[in-house]
Every structure is written in structure tokens, then in C-alpha cells.
Enzyme design. Structure first.
Site, PDB file in Angstrom:
ATOM      1  N   HIS A  63     -15.212  -9.647  -6.645  1.00  0.00           N
ATOM      2  CA  HIS A  63     -14.581 -10.525  -5.657  1.00  0.00           C
ATOM      3  C   HIS A  63     -15.587 -10.834  -4.549  1.00  0.00           C
ATOM      4  O   HIS A  63     -16.657 -10.202  -4.465  1.00  0.00           O
ATOM      5  CB  HIS A  63     -13.332  -9.862  -5.071  1.00  0.00           C
ATOM      6  CG  HIS A  63     -13.561  -8.515  -4.484  1.00  0.00           C
ATOM      7  ND1 HIS A  63     -14.164  -8.324  -3.274  1.00  0.00           N
ATOM      8  CD2 HIS A  63     -13.296  -7.272  -4.964  1.00  0.00           C
ATOM      9  CE1 HIS A  63     -14.245  -7.031  -3.021  1.00  0.00           C
ATOM     10  NE2 HIS A  63     -13.734  -6.361  -4.042  1.00  0.00           N
TER      11      HIS A  63
HETATM   12  P1  TYD Z   1     -10.562  -3.622  -4.306  1.00  0.00           P
HETATM   13  O1  TYD Z   1     -11.153  -3.966  -2.964  1.00  0.00           O
HETATM   14  O2  TYD Z   1     -10.242  -4.746  -5.242  1.00  0.00           O
HETATM   15  O3  TYD Z   1     -11.502  -2.591  -5.064  1.00  0.00           O
HETATM   16  P2  TYD Z   1     -13.087  -2.569  -5.327  1.00  0.00           P
HETATM   17  O4  TYD Z   1     -13.562  -1.355  -4.634  1.00  0.00           O
HETATM   18  O5  TYD Z   1     -13.250  -2.452  -6.788  1.00  0.00           O
HETATM   19  O6  TYD Z   1     -13.683  -3.827  -4.784  1.00  0.00           O
HETATM   20  O7  TYD Z   1      -9.264  -2.730  -4.039  1.00  0.00           O
HETATM   21  C1  TYD Z   1      -8.552  -2.128  -5.112  1.00  0.00           C
HETATM   22  C2  TYD Z   1      -7.101  -1.955  -4.651  1.00  0.00           C
HETATM   23  O8  TYD Z   1      -7.037  -1.118  -3.509  1.00  0.00           O
HETATM   24  C3  TYD Z   1      -6.439  -3.267  -4.276  1.00  0.00           C
HETATM   25  O9  TYD Z   1      -5.085  -3.226  -4.729  1.00  0.00           O
HETATM   26  C4  TYD Z   1      -6.451  -3.279  -2.771  1.00  0.00           C
HETATM   27  C5  TYD Z   1      -6.424  -1.805  -2.425  1.00  0.00           C
HETATM   28  N1  TYD Z   1      -7.155  -1.515  -1.175  1.00  0.00           N
HETATM   29  C6  TYD Z   1      -6.443  -1.199  -0.019  1.00  0.00           C
HETATM   30  O10 TYD Z   1      -5.193  -1.180  -0.014  1.00  0.00           O
HETATM   31  N2  TYD Z   1      -7.132  -0.913   1.119  1.00  0.00           N
HETATM   32  C7  TYD Z   1      -8.484  -0.936   1.161  1.00  0.00           C
HETATM   33  O11 TYD Z   1      -9.087  -0.679   2.245  1.00  0.00           O
HETATM   34  C8  TYD Z   1      -9.208  -1.268  -0.032  1.00  0.00           C
HETATM   35  C9  TYD Z   1     -10.727  -1.315  -0.029  1.00  0.00           C
HETATM   36  C10 TYD Z   1      -8.511  -1.550  -1.173  1.00  0.00           C
END
Ligand code: TYD
Length: 139
Positions: A56
Site C-alpha cells: 500500500h
Molecule cells: P497494514 O498497515 O495493512 O499492515 P502492514 O504492516 O502489512 O502494512 O495493517 C494490517 C491491519 O492492522 C489492518 O487491518 C489495519 C490494522 N492496523 C491498525 O489497526 N493500526 C495500526 O497502527 C496499523 C499499522 C495497522
């Protein structure tokens, strides 16, 4: 990979370390070591072998990613150019500015990815479709 040849405003930032005979302290100060105030800290850990994180971009969020333990690879992409940066030391971080697609792969078994972020979590700040990312701003 030097600090000056990453895409956009992305760059590797040295984390100042205070060493003594008891070990080392790595210090990141918001608005000083990094160009934003820190509103949120989160970390990726227990990442299974072969797992891919990220996938993303963010509209406004700024982040610093640090491999405080182990290693992983971060691919950054501005829609035109892709670069992969290996993070494998706790004394440097990858600054990722807004509007940069990122994918994180190649986690070692003991990896911990510490992320310092400029904003609280907001799903509305995410761009989760690569097509939407590369066509943003177009009519
Ligand atoms: P995401 O940011 O998509 O993960 P990645 O580390 O792979 O980029 O987040 C994964 C899930 O966790 C998504 O449902 C959103 C949630 N999330 C939160 O609720 N709070 C946060 O601070 C973060 C980073 C993620």
C-alpha cells in the site's frame, strides 16, 4: 544504496547510538533525527518465513522503518521507479514520505520492524490498490 539516490524524499537516516560497556542505546527524536513528530509507534514481529507485508501507499503519513532485530527488504515505488532497500541494522532507518508504495519481504526469522509514524492509524490515509496508486491524479 546511498542516502541521496532513493526515490522521492525516501532516504536512509542514521540513528545516533550511545554505546558503553553495558550495550548500546539507539535514539530517534521526533523533529530532530527525523523530519516529523512521532504520533504512533508500531512494530512487526513473529513474521512467518515468506510472508509479505505492506502492499500500500499512504496519502500523508510519514514513517521511519528500523530493523531493530534481524533483517528484511523494503521495496519502494513512486509509480515510475522501484527500488529495494535491505534493512539489517538497528542504527539506521528508512524514511518513507507520503505517496510511496511499499512492499516488505524477506523477513529473517528473528526480525522486528519498528515503525515510527507521523499520524495515528487512519484507514482513510491508505491507498491499497496499486492501480489506484499509479493512476491517482489522472482524470
Ligand atoms: P497494514 O498497515 O495493512 O499492515 P502492514 O504492516 O502489512 O502494512 O495493517 C494490517 C491491519 O492492522 C489492518 O487491518 C489495519 C490494522 N492496523 C491498525 O489497526 N493500526 C495500526 O497502527 C496499523 C499499522 C495497522
Amino acid at each position: 544504496m546511498t542516502e541521496s539516490n532513493l526515490i522521492g524524499r525516501c532516504r536512509l537516516i542514521k540513528v545516533p547510538v550511545i554505546p558503553d560497556h553495558r550495550g548500546k542505546i539507539g535514539v530517534v527524536e521526533g523533529g530532530a533525527t527525523i523530519p516529523f513528530e512521532i504520533k504512533r509507534v508500531y512494530y512487526l514481529f513473529d513474521v512467518p518465513a515468506g510472508a509479505e507485508r505492506g502492499g500500500h501507499a499512504h496519502k500523508e503519513l510519514e514513517q521511519l522503518m528500523v530493523a531493530v532485530s534481524g533483517s528484511f527488504d523494503v521495496t519502494i515505488d513512486d509509480g515510475r521507479t522501484r527500488q529495494t532497500v535491505s534493512l539489517r541494522r538497528p542504527d539506521e532507518g528508512l524514511y518513507i514520505g507520503p505517496q510511496v508504495w511499499r512492499e516488505i519481504i524477506g523477513f529473517s526469522s528473528n526480525a522486528v520492524c519498528l515503525v515510527l509514524a507521523s499520524q495515528h492509524y487512519a484507514e482513510a490515509d491508505y491507498i491499497r490498490s496499486y492501480e489506484a496508486f499509479t493512476t491517482r491524479g489522472q482524470i
